[in-house]
Design a protein around this motif. Structure first.
Motif, PDB file in Angstrom:
ATOM      1  N   ASP A 100      66.554 -28.020  97.802  1.00 62.93           N
ATOM      2  CA  ASP A 100      65.521 -27.056  97.410  1.00 62.93           C
ATOM      3  C   ASP A 100      66.118 -25.947  96.547  1.00 62.93           C
ATOM      4  O   ASP A 100      65.508 -25.510  95.568  1.00 62.93           O
ATOM      5  CB  ASP A 100      64.872 -26.436  98.655  1.00 62.93           C
ATOM      6  CG  ASP A 100      64.025 -27.448  99.406  1.00 62.93           C
ATOM      7  OD1 ASP A 100      63.757 -27.223 100.598  1.00 62.93           O
ATOM      8  OD2 ASP A 100      63.641 -28.467  98.805  1.00 62.93           O
ATOM      9  N   VAL A 101      67.304 -25.473  96.945  1.00 60.53           N
ATOM     10  CA  VAL A 101      67.961 -24.419  96.161  1.00 60.53           C
ATOM     11  C   VAL A 101      68.290 -24.933  94.765  1.00 60.53           C
ATOM     12  O   VAL A 101      68.127 -24.231  93.762  1.00 60.53           O
ATOM     13  CB  VAL A 101      69.236 -23.928  96.884  1.00 60.53           C
ATOM     14  CG1 VAL A 101      70.039 -23.004  95.965  1.00 60.53           C
ATOM     15  CG2 VAL A 101      68.866 -23.196  98.155  1.00 60.53           C
ATOM     16  N   THR A 102      68.756 -26.194  94.691  1.00 61.15           N
ATOM     17  CA  THR A 102      69.057 -26.784  93.379  1.00 61.15           C
ATOM     18  C   THR A 102      67.810 -26.867  92.514  1.00 61.15           C
ATOM     19  O   THR A 102      67.843 -26.566  91.320  1.00 61.15           O
ATOM     20  CB  THR A 102      69.643 -28.202  93.566  1.00 61.15           C
ATOM     21  OG1 THR A 102      70.853 -28.111  94.343  1.00 61.15           O
ATOM     22  CG2 THR A 102      69.977 -28.829  92.216  1.00 61.15           C
ATOM     23  N   ASP A 103      66.699 -27.266  93.160  1.00 52.24           N
ATOM     24  CA  ASP A 103      65.432 -27.329  92.416  1.00 52.24           C
ATOM     25  C   ASP A 103      65.029 -25.960  91.900  1.00 52.24           C
ATOM     26  O   ASP A 103      64.581 -25.810  90.755  1.00 52.24           O
ATOM     27  CB  ASP A 103      64.316 -27.896  93.316  1.00 52.24           C
ATOM     28  CG  ASP A 103      64.524 -29.376  93.630  1.00 52.24           C
ATOM     29  OD1 ASP A 103      65.285 -30.028  92.893  1.00 52.24           O
ATOM     30  OD2 ASP A 103      63.958 -29.855  94.620  1.00 52.24           O
ATOM     31  N   LEU A 104      65.188 -24.951  92.772  1.00 52.34           N
ATOM     32  CA  LEU A 104      64.850 -23.590  92.351  1.00 52.34           C
ATOM     33  C   LEU A 104      65.725 -23.147  91.194  1.00 52.34           C
ATOM     34  O   LEU A 104      65.264 -22.523  90.235  1.00 52.34           O
ATOM     35  CB  LEU A 104      65.004 -22.613  93.525  1.00 52.34           C
ATOM     36  CG  LEU A 104      63.952 -22.708  94.632  1.00 52.34           C
ATOM     37  CD1 LEU A 104      64.293 -21.759  95.768  1.00 52.34           C
ATOM     38  CD2 LEU A 104      62.566 -22.382  94.095  1.00 52.34           C
ATOM     39  N   THR A 105      67.014 -23.473  91.274  1.00 51.34           N
ATOM     40  CA  THR A 105      67.938 -23.100  90.199  1.00 51.34           C
ATOM     41  C   THR A 105      67.542 -23.769  88.896  1.00 51.34           C
ATOM     42  O   THR A 105      67.581 -23.158  87.822  1.00 51.34           O
ATOM     43  CB  THR A 105      69.373 -23.509  90.585  1.00 51.34           C
ATOM     44  OG1 THR A 105      69.724 -22.868  91.820  1.00 51.34           O
ATOM     45  CG2 THR A 105      70.363 -23.083  89.505  1.00 51.34           C
ATOM     46  N   ALA A 106      67.142 -25.051  88.985  1.00 53.04           N
ATOM     47  CA  ALA A 106      66.713 -25.764  87.777  1.00 53.04           C
ATOM     48  C   ALA A 106      65.457 -25.126  87.186  1.00 53.04           C
ATOM     49  O   ALA A 106      65.330 -24.989  85.965  1.00 53.04           O
ATOM     50  CB  ALA A 106      66.459 -27.230  88.109  1.00 53.04           C
ATOM     51  N   VAL A 108      64.575 -22.016  87.517  1.00 52.24           N
ATOM     52  CA  VAL A 108      64.980 -20.735  86.913  1.00 52.24           C
ATOM     53  C   VAL A 108      65.595 -20.981  85.540  1.00 52.24           C
ATOM     54  O   VAL A 108      65.352 -20.230  84.584  1.00 52.24           O
ATOM     55  CB  VAL A 108      65.975 -19.997  87.831  1.00 52.24           C
ATOM     56  CG1 VAL A 108      66.606 -18.818  87.108  1.00 52.24           C
ATOM     57  CG2 VAL A 108      65.260 -19.505  89.079  1.00 52.24           C
ATOM     58  N   ALA A 109      66.405 -22.038  85.424  1.00 50.78           N
ATOM     59  CA  ALA A 109      67.010 -22.368  84.124  1.00 50.78           C
ATOM     60  C   ALA A 109      65.927 -22.694  83.102  1.00 50.78           C
ATOM     61  O   ALA A 109      66.008 -22.292  81.931  1.00 50.78           O
ATOM     62  CB  ALA A 109      67.965 -23.553  84.281  1.00 50.78           C
ATOM     63  N   THR A 110      64.891 -23.415  83.556  1.00 55.19           N
ATOM     64  CA  THR A 110      63.779 -23.731  82.653  1.00 55.19           C
ATOM     65  C   THR A 110      63.070 -22.469  82.197  1.00 55.19           C
ATOM     66  O   THR A 110      62.742 -22.302  81.015  1.00 55.19           O
ATOM     67  CB  THR A 110      62.764 -24.656  83.367  1.00 55.19           C
ATOM     68  OG1 THR A 110      63.427 -25.869  83.736  1.00 55.19           O
ATOM     69  CG2 THR A 110      61.593 -24.973  82.457  1.00 55.19           C
ATOM     70  N   LEU A 111      62.850 -21.546  83.147  1.00 53.03           N
ATOM     71  CA  LEU A 111      62.216 -20.279  82.789  1.00 53.03           C
ATOM     72  C   LEU A 111      63.063 -19.494  81.796  1.00 53.03           C
ATOM     73  O   LEU A 111      62.546 -18.880  80.863  1.00 53.03           O
ATOM     74  CB  LEU A 111      61.981 -19.436  84.049  1.00 53.03           C
ATOM     75  CG  LEU A 111      60.851 -19.884  84.978  1.00 53.03           C
ATOM     76  CD1 LEU A 111      60.778 -18.990  86.190  1.00 53.03           C
ATOM     77  CD2 LEU A 111      59.522 -19.872  84.243  1.00 53.03           C
ATOM     78  N   THR A 112      64.373 -19.523  82.009  1.00 57.74           N
ATOM     79  CA  THR A 112      65.264 -18.816  81.092  1.00 57.74           C
ATOM     80  C   THR A 112      65.147 -19.399  79.689  1.00 57.74           C
ATOM     81  O   THR A 112      65.115 -18.666  78.687  1.00 57.74           O
ATOM     82  CB  THR A 112      66.721 -18.933  81.579  1.00 57.74           C
ATOM     83  OG1 THR A 112      66.811 -18.384  82.899  1.00 57.74           O
ATOM     84  CG2 THR A 112      67.665 -18.170  80.656  1.00 57.74           C
ATOM     85  N   GLY A 113      65.060 -20.729  79.607  1.00 53.46           N
ATOM     86  CA  GLY A 113      64.880 -21.370  78.301  1.00 53.46           C
ATOM     87  C   GLY A 113      63.553 -20.987  77.659  1.00 53.46           C
ATOM     88  O   GLY A 113      63.481 -20.742  76.458  1.00 53.46           O
ATOM     89  N   ASN A 114      62.506 -20.911  78.502  1.00 56.76           N
ATOM     90  CA  ASN A 114      61.200 -20.512  77.970  1.00 56.76           C
ATOM     91  C   ASN A 114      61.217 -19.091  77.432  1.00 56.76           C
ATOM     92  O   ASN A 114      60.603 -18.781  76.406  1.00 56.76           O
ATOM     93  CB  ASN A 114      60.126 -20.631  79.065  1.00 56.76           C
ATOM     94  CG  ASN A 114      59.844 -22.073  79.436  1.00 56.76           C
ATOM     95  OD1 ASN A 114      60.130 -22.973  78.663  1.00 56.76           O
ATOM     96  ND2 ASN A 114      59.299 -22.302  80.614  1.00 56.76           N
TER      97      ASN A 114
END
Length: 293
Positions: A100-106, A108-114
């Motif tokens: 779940d933490v890995t999914d959240l991190t991914a 967050v990375a997507t949001l950062t890209g957006n």
């Protein structure tokens, strides 16, 4: 006569004073219209610039929130790693929490890209305004699109933060249960001379024995046993402390006993569910002090 006729023909081609005034009035009207149109366009460009500045500030705020959320996820990942190393029985569940933490991190990375994409779009929009190459309608459409994207990102960040809070609470519940279970195992194996205190430990151990590794279930067991302990194993109830244990409870200046008494006093005044695991742990410490374990 020829000269007179020539002059007469030339005068016919001249503009009359009225014609000249009419032309001047027409040109002035066109000039005024152009001036008003120019002023309106200048005002629109100023408003659009202000909106872009506001969007830029919003994106910076989102970047700060994403950074904070990334830090929280890093902390949760560290706690999951420590919990996995110390709790073999909960390996499967903790692995799921790590996923779940890995999914959240991914996410967050997507949001950062957006957000980076939004930054690039804002730069493009600023360039368009500077060059005055786009119509007001084009700029308004782009700003509307950016505003929608920022609103979506804000909602996603709020969802991630809520998920992180739930995950953190689940991890804490499992850590609390494991800490209590480990100390109870030691106490069950020890020799406790006081009959009532021994019964209390056995009862707590039975109540906190479960094959479930679901955080909500484990937390519910801790709550139930904390309530039982508070009502039956302090100074009154069916498994109350003996006279000598009660005297020790009332007079001892040992730090562990004093802390336990303080906690009982606080819970007597107002029950705090967050202190339920602590109540059981301090009761164990009280018995250890009384029995010199």
């Amino acid at each position: 006569m020829l000269i007179g006729m020539s002059v007469s023909c030339e005068k016919q081609d001249w503009f009359s004073p009225e014609d000249v005034d009419a032309l001047k009035a027409n040109f002035q009207t066109q000039l005024n219209d152009l001036t008003f149109a120019n002023n309106a366009l200048t005002t629109s460009a100023t408003d659009l610039t202000t909106q872009v500045t506001t969007l830029t500030t919003t994106v910076e705020t989102l970047q700060a929130e994403v950074t904070s959320l990334t830090t929280s996820n890093t902390t949760l990942s560290s706690e999951n790693t420590a919990l996995t190393a110390t709790n073999t029985a909960n390996t499967t569940t903790i692995s799921g929490l790590n996923d779940d933490v890995t999914d959240l991190t991914a996410q967050v990375a997507t949001l950062t890209g957006n957000i980076a994409t939004l930054d690039a779009q804002i730069v493009t929009l600023n360039t368009t305004i500077t060059n005055s190459g786009a119509t007001t309608t084009d700029l308004t459409t782009q700003i509307a699109t950016l505003t929608t994207s920022v609103t979506t990102l804000t909602a996603q960040v709020a969802t991630l933060e809520a998920a992180a809070d739930v995950l953190e609470a689940d991890i804490l519940a499992m850590k609390n249960f494991k800490s209590i279970r480990d100390k109870l195992d030691v106490m069950v194996a020890a020799t406790i001379a006081d009959v009532n205190l021994n019964k209390a430990i056995d009862s707590l151990s039975i109540g906190l024995t479960s094959t479930s590794i679901t955080p909500s279930v484990l937390k519910g067991l801790v709550t139930a046993e904390a309530n039982w302990l508070f009502n039956n194993a302090v100074t009154s109830g069916t498994v109350s402390m003996t006279t000598s244990a009660t005297a020790f409870y009332n007079t001892s200046t040992d730090t562990n006993v004093v802390n336990y008494k303080t906690l009982v006093t606080e819970l007597t005044a107002a029950w705090n569910a967050a202190k339920e695991p602590q109540l059981i742990l301090w009761f164990i410490e009280f018995i250890k002090e009384y029995e010199n374990l």
